[in-house]
Write an enzyme that holds these catalytic residues in place. Structure first.
Site, PDB file in Angstrom:
ATOM      1  N   SER A  32       0.824  -1.218   0.000  1.00 38.65           N
ATOM      2  CA  SER A  32       0.000   0.000   0.000  1.00 38.65           C
ATOM      3  C   SER A  32       0.852   1.260   0.000  1.00 38.65           C
ATOM      4  CB  SER A  32      -0.922   0.006   1.218  1.00 38.65           C
ATOM      5  OG  SER A  32      -1.595   1.242   1.280  1.00 38.65           O
ATOM      6  N   ARG A  33       0.462   2.199  -0.830  1.00 38.50           N
ATOM      7  CA  ARG A  33       1.138   3.512  -0.881  1.00 38.50           C
ATOM      8  C   ARG A  33       0.437   4.515   0.022  1.00 38.50           C
ATOM      9  NH1 ARG A  33       3.741  -0.221  -3.852  1.00 38.50           N
ATOM     10  NH2 ARG A  33       5.693   0.729  -4.487  1.00 38.50           N
ATOM     11  N   LYS A  83     -12.943  -5.066   2.080  1.00 36.58           N
ATOM     12  CA  LYS A  83     -13.887  -3.997   1.727  1.00 36.58           C
ATOM     13  C   LYS A  83     -15.359  -4.364   1.963  1.00 36.58           C
ATOM     14  CE  LYS A  83     -10.932  -1.484  -1.464  1.00 36.58           C
ATOM     15  NZ  LYS A  83     -10.813  -0.863  -2.795  1.00 36.58           N
ATOM     16  N   ASP A 120     -13.473   5.319  -3.988  1.00 33.40           N
ATOM     17  CA  ASP A 120     -12.745   4.919  -5.207  1.00 33.40           C
ATOM     18  C   ASP A 120     -13.352   5.527  -6.474  1.00 33.40           C
ATOM     19  OD1 ASP A 120     -10.815   3.320  -3.946  1.00 33.40           O
ATOM     20  OD2 ASP A 120     -12.159   1.596  -3.895  1.00 33.40           O
ATOM     21  N   GLY A 145     -14.233  -5.264 -16.942  1.00 35.20           N
ATOM     22  CA  GLY A 145     -14.187  -5.840 -15.595  1.00 35.20           C
ATOM     23  C   GLY A 145     -15.507  -5.648 -14.871  1.00 35.20           C
ATOM     24  N   GLY A 147     -15.591  -6.430 -11.161  1.00 32.08           N
ATOM     25  CA  GLY A 147     -15.267  -6.635  -9.745  1.00 32.08           C
ATOM     26  C   GLY A 147     -15.626  -5.398  -8.922  1.00 32.08           C
ATOM     27  N   THR A 170     -16.172 -13.170 -17.449  1.00 28.97           N
ATOM     28  CA  THR A 170     -17.269 -13.992 -16.932  1.00 28.97           C
ATOM     29  C   THR A 170     -18.545 -13.153 -16.997  1.00 28.97           C
ATOM     30  OG1 THR A 170     -15.645 -14.921 -15.410  1.00 28.97           O
ATOM     31  CG2 THR A 170     -17.965 -15.427 -14.976  1.00 28.97           C
ATOM     32  N   GLY A 257      -3.583   5.269 -13.706  1.00 29.75           N
ATOM     33  CA  GLY A 257      -4.297   4.965 -12.473  1.00 29.75           C
ATOM     34  C   GLY A 257      -3.836   5.687 -11.218  1.00 29.75           C
TER      35      GLY A 257
END
Ligand code: ATR
Length: 291
Positions: A32-33, A83, A120, A145, A147, A170, A257
């Site tokens: 983690s930053r 989370k 986020d 994605g 997720g 998926t 990102g």
């Protein structure tokens, strides 16, 4: 080891007996930053406080949170794999967290109550705007994605009036996402490249293209893109992912990102330490120096 650089810009950190405390819970957490970022801001704004990494196993998550509350912490960030557990533990969820179905920021309030936020998606949109790439309201976005990251980005874009489509290897998972975010369109994984022409924004929310990830060479074709397409990647290692390199080759505007990582942290910092921190070149350089 992640070296927190001695910033040329910020004075030494102040940690007295009255220091305000926060941290990040994750398992693992060493990548983690967030500690580098928050402690940089603490130094920059001369705030008496500290922000620490908290490696916590999933089965210890609730006990750890209760312990931090008991120890007088102001709150914490939450990263993988906690989370959803954080979402269940919070007494009150902000609308952002309700829509995202996850919490990345906990704020400890009076009488032991816990408020959960998801920053986020908002961080992603703020990062676009900071790069002068405003999200076109009534525009169209395609997310790769389905997720947790896709869900928070999709919700934040929908909140700004963007029509969001999702494509995922998926498909059933993309359909589950559409079930909780009404209005979301599902595009088959095999069909998205050819259908790219109708979108204003493409966002990779998967770890495809990430160094050390499932497919670091992920470089889809952007031949069908409109010339106005903005291509964003939530991956920030490497800085120029193969997807972004492909976009540059087509002359498209791109967004890496790191901006999302920096912007998602602002709200928590404000809640715990009482100051709205700036994201600028200095902030970015400080975090970049840890890679
Ligand atoms: P997060 O919560 O951070 O978004 P996640 O829930 O593990 O992480 O989601 C990872 C995303 O990357 C998913 O959309 C996943 O696709 P599947 O749902 O099909 O698993 C996608 N992903 C991971 N590896 C992939 C690969 N090799 N090819 C295509 N998609 C991949």
């Amino acid at each position: 080891m992640t070296k927190i650089p001695d910033s040329a810009f910020a004075p030494p950190q102040i940690i007295t007996g009255k220091a305000r405390l926060a941290g990040v819970l994750g398992w693992p957490v060493s990548h983690s930053r967030s500690p580098a970022l928050h402690n940089y801001w603490l130094r920059r704004y001369r705030i008496d406080g500290a922000y620490v990494p908290l490696p916590v196993r999933p089965e210890q998550f609730e006990a750890a949170v209760r312990g931090l509350q008991a120890a007088g912490f102001r709150g914490a960030n939450v990263t993988i794999p906690h989370k959803e557990a954080a979402c269940a533990l919070a007494d009150r969820l902000d609308p952002s967290a309700q829509r995202a179905g996850a919490v990345n920021t906990l704020v400890f309030e009076e009488e032991g109550r816990i408020r959960g936020l998801s920053t986020d998606g908002g961080g992603f949109v703020a990062s676009l705007e900071a790069d002068d790439l405003p999200v076109p309201a009534s525009g169209k976005a395609l997310l790769l994605g389905a997720g947790g990251a896709a869900r928070s980005v999709a919700a934040a874009l929908q909140d700004r009036g963007v029509q969001v489509s999702v494509t995922n290897r998926t498909q059933a998972r993309a359909e589950s996402l559409a079930a909780v975010l009404p209005g979301l369109e599902v595009v088959p994984w095999e069909a998205w490249e050819a259908g790219l022409g109708v979108y204003d924004l493409l966002v990779n929310t998967t770890s495809l293209g990430m160094e050390g990830g499932p497919d670091p060479m992920f470089r889809p074709s952007l031949k069908a893109a409109s010339r106005a397409l903005v291509v964003a990647d939530i991956v920030y290692v490497p800085r120029l992912t193969p997807l972004l390199a492909e976009a540059e080759q087509h002359g498209l505007k791109t967004l890496g990102g790191l901006g999302m990582l920096l912007h998602q942290a602002r709200l928590g910092f404000r809640e715990w330490f009482g100051q709205d921190p700036v994201v600028d070149a200095e902030t970015e350089a400080t975090v970049r120096a840890t890679f």
